[in-house]
Structures are given as structure tokens and as C-alpha cells.
Scaffold this active site. Structure first.
Site, short mmCIF file in Angstrom:
data_model
loop_
_atom_site.label_atom_id
_atom_site.label_comp_id
_atom_site.label_asym_id
_atom_site.label_seq_id
_atom_site.Cartn_x
_atom_site.Cartn_y
_atom_site.Cartn_z
N GLY A 52 0.81 -1.21 0.00
CA GLY A 52 0.00 0.00 0.00
C GLY A 52 0.84 1.25 0.00
N ALA A 53 1.94 1.24 -0.75
CA ALA A 53 2.91 2.34 -0.68
C ALA A 53 2.65 3.44 -1.70
CB ALA A 53 4.33 1.79 -0.89
N ASN A 54 1.53 3.39 -2.40
CA ASN A 54 1.27 4.42 -3.41
C ASN A 54 0.54 5.63 -2.83
OD1 ASN A 54 -1.07 2.35 -3.51
ND2 ASN A 54 -1.96 4.18 -4.42
N GLY A 56 -0.98 7.79 1.09
CA GLY A 56 -1.11 7.89 2.53
C GLY A 56 0.15 7.59 3.31
N ILE A 57 -0.01 6.91 4.44
CA ILE A 57 1.14 6.66 5.31
C ILE A 57 2.13 5.68 4.68
CG2 ILE A 57 -0.09 7.23 7.44
CD1 ILE A 57 -0.48 4.24 7.92
N SER A 181 -4.73 -0.57 14.26
CA SER A 181 -5.54 0.65 14.45
C SER A 181 -6.17 0.61 15.83
CB SER A 181 -6.64 0.70 13.37
OG SER A 181 -7.66 1.62 13.71
N TYR A 206 -13.88 -4.44 9.87
CA TYR A 206 -12.62 -3.70 9.87
C TYR A 206 -11.93 -3.81 11.23
CZ TYR A 206 -9.23 0.07 9.67
OH TYR A 206 -8.06 0.79 9.72
#
Length: 367
Positions: A52-54, A56-57, A181, A206
Site C-alpha cells: 500500500g505504498a502508493n 497515505g502513510i 488501528s 474492519y
């Protein structure tokens, strides 16, 4: 040339971030600063894989690790957005070493292919940041038939970590960082229910996946400790950060109302993604022990410098952790044999803060 780099919160945002990492935005969020400079990072010679590096964090962690000298492997589902993120980082840091690997964490076939590409391209992996996450619609399932939050947020990362285990064990002091989270605190402790809930609920699913992230991180830590391997399993949470996690166009009216409410609150208190990435970076590079949980230290742990915090009693339920681990092995077929075989040679040590769940008021898992 690759000197340890400090990334101050008041540094101008690069244009690439606007392309690759847009999310919840407001003047309040972008002005908000944690009041401290970010700790210097030196990652020269290290290889870091970030899901998920494209955006946000995940994008900010990739950007800062690349600036600090790491070879960064962007592992993302959307090739176009991944290419935009890689281009933005290279534009800002011309000497950055960036690799791109397509991966769909909702497909075990895709995960296996991506792990094979990473293994063939890199002799070792020093840092694995299991960051990607989704909040789907009620009833959404992965390509393998699992509830989408459980399948992507937990099971996909469980499989990827296991498939890269040999590359992680090839170096001293490798870090496996699992992003959870604060939502884990409201999850129902029922691992057998999570892959295929009878009554799908968006936020229950979630929060369950985020509790699963912690159960995984802690049980992995116990196996690492029992095996005597020089590797760390560290969990973290980013606080309330401005990211793309919330879908801007949910299908159900009830979901639309919930998302609108969360976006309104986020516009007031959300911190920039660059600040939200600091717990990930500290877990990946800081002087912290295996088996801990990091998160922001201010504003009810929604922002501020990253420190060790205590996760919920349910997250320390070792019985549930073992159940979830065995269930995950059964579902994805990745068995961590090189680690588990070593760990079985000796007794499993207690997890940090682990006591019998009944003595802490934690619910028993359904066994």
C-alpha cells in the site's frame, strides 16, 4: 550523499504527493504539527518492502526510507498509482532506489507471484511493512472468497510475510512491522467468524481485521523469541491520519452517512500522512524491542510522537492468537515452517503483558 535525513513537519509537500497520496484534506489537518521534529533515519544498505505504498502513510514511509538510503520495494495493487508514487519519490530524491511490484492482497495467487518476484530480485529483506488496508462494503469478498477486510488486512499480509520469511531471516535484526488501528479495541474476539461472518458489518469487519493484525504480530513475536532468531515483530497504529482509507463513494446510504461523519471529524483532527507514518518508521528503524505496539502519544493517541502503548486485553489473548495462526495457515497454505520448526524446539515465552484472558475481563474466543 545518503546521510541520515530528518523530515520536519513544516517542510513543503512535494508535488508528487498531491498526485500519489491525496486523502482527507483540510487546512486544519495540513496546518496541524506534532510540535517535534521527526527522528533522523539511516537506512543505507537496507531493503524495505511496503504494501500500500502508493498513497497515505505507506507512501510517506516509502518516501522517507528512500530518502534515508534504503532500497524501497513498492508493493501495490494499482500499477498506475504505484508508478506515479515511484516517479514522485524519484523526482524529489534523484538517487532513490525504487522497485515496483504489483500485488493484490485479496488474491493468494497474486501474493505468491509478488513474493516470488521480490525474492528473485532481492537477496534479502530487512524491513517488511504490512501497511495496506481496506474498508470495503458489507458482504464484499476477496478473490479467494474471504470477507474483504479479513482477507486483505490480515490474511494477505500473513501469507506475504510467510512467503518472504527466508529473505527476512537472511539478515540480522530484520523488522516485520504490522499496521493495526485503535479500532481493534472494539472488535469482537471470534477468529473463526472473521473469514466469513454470518452477518456482515462494515466496521465490525474492519475492527476485527485490526485485532487480527495484533494477534498475528504478537504470536509471530512469540515464535521468533522461542526460535532464538534475530528478528523483530512490531505492531503500530498511525493515529488519525489523512489517508484514502475511507471510500469517497460508498454504495449504501447508511455507509455514506457514516463516511461523511468520519470525514467531517477527520477534517478537524486528522494529522498529515507524513506524521501518521512516524510510528511505522520508528517500528522499522528505531531502537524498540520486538513484541511491542507503537502509536502517537497525544490527543487520545490520535497524533504526536510515537511511543509504546498498551493494546487491548483481547489482543494479548494467546489462545486466540494460536487459533488465528492455525486458521490462517489452513486458509492460505503458508506454514512458516522455517520458523515454527525452530520455535517448537523450546517452550513458547509469554507475550508482553500476557495473562489469562479471564483475569483481564477479555472475552474468550470461540474455539
Amino acid at each position: 550523499m545518503n546521510q541520515p535525513l530528518t523530515m520536519p513537519t513544516d517542510q513543503p509537500r512535494p508535488g508528487g504527493e498531491r498526485e500519489a497520496a491525496t486523502g482527507l484534506r483540510s487546512r486544519a489537518a495540513l496546518r496541524a504539527a506534532n510540535g517535534t521534529r521527526h527522528a533522523p533515519i539511516d537506512a543505507r544498505g537496507k531493503t524495505a518492502v511496503i504494501t500500500g505504498a502508493n498513497a497515505g502513510i505507506g507512501y510517506q514511509a516509502a518516501r522517507q526510507l528512500a530518502a534515508a538510503g534504503a532500497t524501497v520495494v513498492l508493493a501495490c495493487r494499482h500499477p498506475g498509482r504505484m508508478a506515479d508514487a515511484a516517479r514522485a519519490i524519484r523526482n524529489e530524491f534523484p538517487n532513490a532506489a525504487i522497485d515496483e511490484v504489483s500485488i493484490d492482497l485479496g488474491s493468494l495467487r497474486s501474493i505468491t507471484a509478488a513474493a516470488s518476484i521480490i525474492s528473485d530480485s532481492h537477496p534479502h529483506v530487512d524491513i517488511l511493512i504490512n501497511n495496506a488496508g481496506v474498508i470495503g462494503e458489507p458482504g464484499w469478498r476477496t478473490l479467494d472468497g474471504f470477507e474483504s477486510c479479513f482477507g486483505v488486512n490480515h490474511l494477505g499480509h500473513f501469507a506475504l510475510t510467510g512467503l518472504l520469511l527466508d529473505k527476512l531471516m537472511a539478515v540480522a535484526d530484520a523488522r516485520i512491522v504490522t499496521v493495526s488501528s485503535t479500532a481493534h479495541r472494539v472488535a469482537r474476539l471470534d477468529p473463526k467468524e472473521w473469514p466469513s461472518p454470518q452477518h456482515p458489518n462494515l466496521y465490525h469487519a474492519y475492527s476485527a481485521s485490526k485485532l487480527a493484525n495484533l494477534l498475528f504480530a504478537y504470536h509471530l513475536h512469540s515464535l521468533i523469541a522461542a526460535a532464538g532468531v534475530s528478528m523483530c515483530s512490531i505492531a503500530c497504529q498511525p493515529g488519525w491520519a489523512a489517508t484514502r482509507l475511507l471510500s469517497p463513494r460508498p454504495r449504501s446510504p447508511r455507509h455514506r452517512a457514516s463516511v461523511a461523519a468520519l470525514q467531517a471529524v477527520g477534517a478537524i483532527i486528522a494529522q498529515p500522512a507524513e506524521d501518521g507514518a512516524q510510528p511505522l518508521l520508528r517500528a522499522a528503524t528505531g531502537d524498540v524491542p520486538s513484541g511491542v505496539y507503537l502509536g502517537p502519544s497525544r490527543w487520545w493517541r490520535t497524533r504526536g510522537p510515537a511511543t509504546i502503548e498498551e493494546s487491548s486485553a483481547n489482543s494479548h489473548n494467546a489462545q486466540a492468537g494460536r487459533l488465528l495462526w492455525d486458521l490462517s495457515v489452513e486458509l492460505c497454505g503458508v506454514d512458516y515452517s522455517s520458523l515454527v520448526g525452530s520455535a517448537e524446539a523450546g517452550p513458547t515465552p509469554d507475550l508482553p503483558g500476557d495473562v489469562d484472558a479471564t483475569n483481564r475481563g477479555a472475552a474468550r474466543p470461540s474455539i
